[in-house]
Design a protein around this motif. Sequence first.
Motif, PDB file in Angstrom:
ATOM      1  N   GLY A  47       0.840  -1.184   0.000  1.00 56.58           N
ATOM      2  CA  GLY A  47       0.000   0.000   0.000  1.00 56.58           C
ATOM      3  C   GLY A  47       0.877   1.236   0.000  1.00 56.58           C
ATOM      4  O   GLY A  47       1.962   1.231   0.582  1.00 56.58           O
ATOM      5  N   GLN A  48       0.416   2.278  -0.665  1.00 54.30           N
ATOM      6  CA  GLN A  48       1.148   3.541  -0.701  1.00 54.30           C
ATOM      7  C   GLN A  48       0.152   4.687  -0.784  1.00 54.30           C
ATOM      8  O   GLN A  48      -0.697   4.720  -1.673  1.00 54.30           O
ATOM      9  N   ALA A  49       0.257   5.605   0.158  1.00 51.04           N
ATOM     10  CA  ALA A  49      -0.572   6.800   0.126  1.00 51.04           C
ATOM     11  C   ALA A  49       0.031   7.809  -0.839  1.00 51.04           C
ATOM     12  O   ALA A  49       1.252   7.946  -0.929  1.00 51.04           O
ATOM     13  N   VAL A  50      -0.838   8.507  -1.578  1.00 51.48           N
ATOM     14  CA  VAL A  50      -0.428   9.576  -2.476  1.00 51.48           C
ATOM     15  C   VAL A  50      -1.372  10.764  -2.283  1.00 51.48           C
ATOM     16  O   VAL A  50      -2.539  10.589  -1.930  1.00 51.48           O
ATOM     17  N   VAL A  51      -0.851  11.962  -2.488  1.00 51.52           N
ATOM     18  CA  VAL A  51      -1.645  13.185  -2.368  1.00 51.52           C
ATOM     19  C   VAL A  51      -1.398  14.063  -3.589  1.00 51.52           C
ATOM     20  O   VAL A  51      -0.383  13.945  -4.272  1.00 51.52           O
ATOM     21  N   LYS A  52      -2.369  14.944  -3.831  1.00 52.45           N
ATOM     22  CA  LYS A  52      -2.250  15.861  -4.974  1.00 52.45           C
ATOM     23  C   LYS A  52      -3.041  17.128  -4.660  1.00 52.45           C
ATOM     24  O   LYS A  52      -4.133  17.059  -4.096  1.00 52.45           O
ATOM     25  N   THR A  53      -2.497  18.261  -5.030  1.00 54.20           N
ATOM     26  CA  THR A  53      -3.218  19.518  -4.906  1.00 54.20           C
ATOM     27  C   THR A  53      -3.929  19.789  -6.225  1.00 54.20           C
ATOM     28  O   THR A  53      -3.304  19.761  -7.285  1.00 54.20           O
ATOM     29  N   VAL A  54      -5.236  20.013  -6.146  1.00 54.62           N
ATOM     30  CA  VAL A  54      -6.051  20.302  -7.324  1.00 54.62           C
ATOM     31  C   VAL A  54      -6.567  21.729  -7.182  1.00 54.62           C
ATOM     32  O   VAL A  54      -7.269  22.036  -6.219  1.00 54.62           O
ATOM     33  N   HIS A  55      -6.208  22.583  -8.104  1.00 55.57           N
ATOM     34  CA  HIS A  55      -6.592  23.997  -8.045  1.00 55.57           C
ATOM     35  C   HIS A  55      -7.958  24.203  -8.701  1.00 55.57           C
ATOM     36  O   HIS A  55      -8.315  23.516  -9.652  1.00 55.57           O
ATOM     37  N   GLY A  56      -8.703  25.151  -8.168  1.00 53.84           N
ATOM     38  CA  GLY A  56      -9.959  25.544  -8.777  1.00 53.84           C
ATOM     39  C   GLY A  56     -11.139  24.654  -8.468  1.00 53.84           C
ATOM     40  O   GLY A  56     -12.173  24.756  -9.118  1.00 53.84           O
ATOM     41  N   LYS A  57     -11.007  23.747  -7.508  1.00 54.98           N
ATOM     42  CA  LYS A  57     -12.109  22.858  -7.157  1.00 54.98           C
ATOM     43  C   LYS A  57     -12.307  22.874  -5.647  1.00 54.98           C
ATOM     44  O   LYS A  57     -11.380  23.159  -4.904  1.00 54.98           O
ATOM     45  N   GLU A  58     -13.511  22.558  -5.231  1.00 53.44           N
ATOM     46  CA  GLU A  58     -13.805  22.386  -3.816  1.00 53.44           C
ATOM     47  C   GLU A  58     -14.135  20.930  -3.574  1.00 53.44           C
ATOM     48  O   GLU A  58     -14.669  20.245  -4.456  1.00 53.44           O
ATOM     49  N   TYR A  59     -13.867  20.471  -2.361  1.00 50.87           N
ATOM     50  CA  TYR A  59     -14.101  19.069  -2.049  1.00 50.87           C
ATOM     51  C   TYR A  59     -15.580  18.713  -2.114  1.00 50.87           C
ATOM     52  O   TYR A  59     -16.444  19.443  -1.644  1.00 50.87           O
ATOM     53  N   ASP A  60     -15.857  17.583  -2.713  1.00 52.46           N
ATOM     54  CA  ASP A  60     -17.195  17.008  -2.772  1.00 52.46           C
ATOM     55  C   ASP A  60     -17.000  15.494  -2.650  1.00 52.46           C
ATOM     56  O   ASP A  60     -16.221  14.921  -3.408  1.00 52.46           O
ATOM     57  N   PRO A  61     -17.683  14.823  -1.724  1.00 56.75           N
ATOM     58  CA  PRO A  61     -17.480  13.384  -1.532  1.00 56.75           C
ATOM     59  C   PRO A  61     -17.772  12.538  -2.768  1.00 56.75           C
ATOM     60  O   PRO A  61     -17.354  11.384  -2.831  1.00 56.75           O
ATOM     61  N   SER A  62     -18.434  13.094  -3.755  1.00 55.82           N
ATOM     62  CA  SER A  62     -18.765  12.305  -4.945  1.00 55.82           C
ATOM     63  C   SER A  62     -17.670  12.340  -6.002  1.00 55.82           C
ATOM     64  O   SER A  62     -17.771  11.634  -7.019  1.00 55.82           O
ATOM     65  N   ILE A  63     -16.609  13.139  -5.808  1.00 57.04           N
ATOM     66  CA  ILE A  63     -15.569  13.202  -6.830  1.00 57.04           C
ATOM     67  C   ILE A  63     -14.833  11.865  -6.931  1.00 57.04           C
ATOM     68  O   ILE A  63     -14.715  11.133  -5.953  1.00 57.04           O
ATOM     69  N   LYS A  64     -14.373  11.559  -8.117  1.00 61.63           N
ATOM     70  CA  LYS A  64     -13.595  10.347  -8.347  1.00 61.63           C
ATOM     71  C   LYS A  64     -12.126  10.730  -8.213  1.00 61.63           C
ATOM     72  O   LYS A  64     -11.573  11.409  -9.089  1.00 61.63           O
ATOM     73  N   LEU A  65     -11.522  10.311  -7.116  1.00 57.30           N
ATOM     74  CA  LEU A  65     -10.166  10.750  -6.800  1.00 57.30           C
ATOM     75  C   LEU A  65      -9.161  10.356  -7.876  1.00 57.30           C
ATOM     76  O   LEU A  65      -8.246  11.110  -8.169  1.00 57.30           O
ATOM     77  N   GLY A  66      -9.311   9.187  -8.450  1.00 58.74           N
ATOM     78  CA  GLY A  66      -8.368   8.725  -9.468  1.00 58.74           C
ATOM     79  C   GLY A  66      -8.409   9.536 -10.744  1.00 58.74           C
ATOM     80  O   GLY A  66      -7.505   9.461 -11.560  1.00 58.74           O
ATOM     81  N   GLU A  67      -9.477  10.326 -10.929  1.00 53.48           N
ATOM     82  CA  GLU A  67      -9.595  11.141 -12.134  1.00 53.48           C
ATOM     83  C   GLU A  67      -9.110  12.564 -11.937  1.00 53.48           C
ATOM     84  O   GLU A  67      -9.203  13.385 -12.834  1.00 53.48           O
ATOM     85  N   GLN A  68      -8.606  12.873 -10.766  1.00 51.71           N
ATOM     86  CA  GLN A  68      -8.139  14.235 -10.464  1.00 51.71           C
ATOM     87  C   GLN A  68      -6.741  14.459 -10.984  1.00 51.71           C
ATOM     88  O   GLN A  68      -5.965  13.617 -11.149  1.00 51.71           O
TER      89      GLN A  68
END
Length: 68
Positions: A47-68
């Motif tokens: 297992g490996q955790a990864v993070v990414k900063t996405v500009h211009g968006k606000e968090y919504d639980p329905s977003i597909k993280l792998g598509e960011q």
Amino acid sequence: MKVYRFLTGPDDSSFCHRVTDALNKGWELHGSPSHTFNAAENKLYCGQAVVKTVHGKEYDPSIKLGEQ
């Protein structure tokens, strides 16, 4: 917005390719990798955790993280 994913998979080249793909899409490693052994399957999993900063968006639980 900062997004988080935890990639998991068997300890083989396919897992390394998934992490490499994420890194090349702008994700960054977060912390150390983890390993666990599944005795029933006689397999090691990673297992490996990864993070990414996405500009211009606000968090919504329905977003597909792998598509960011």
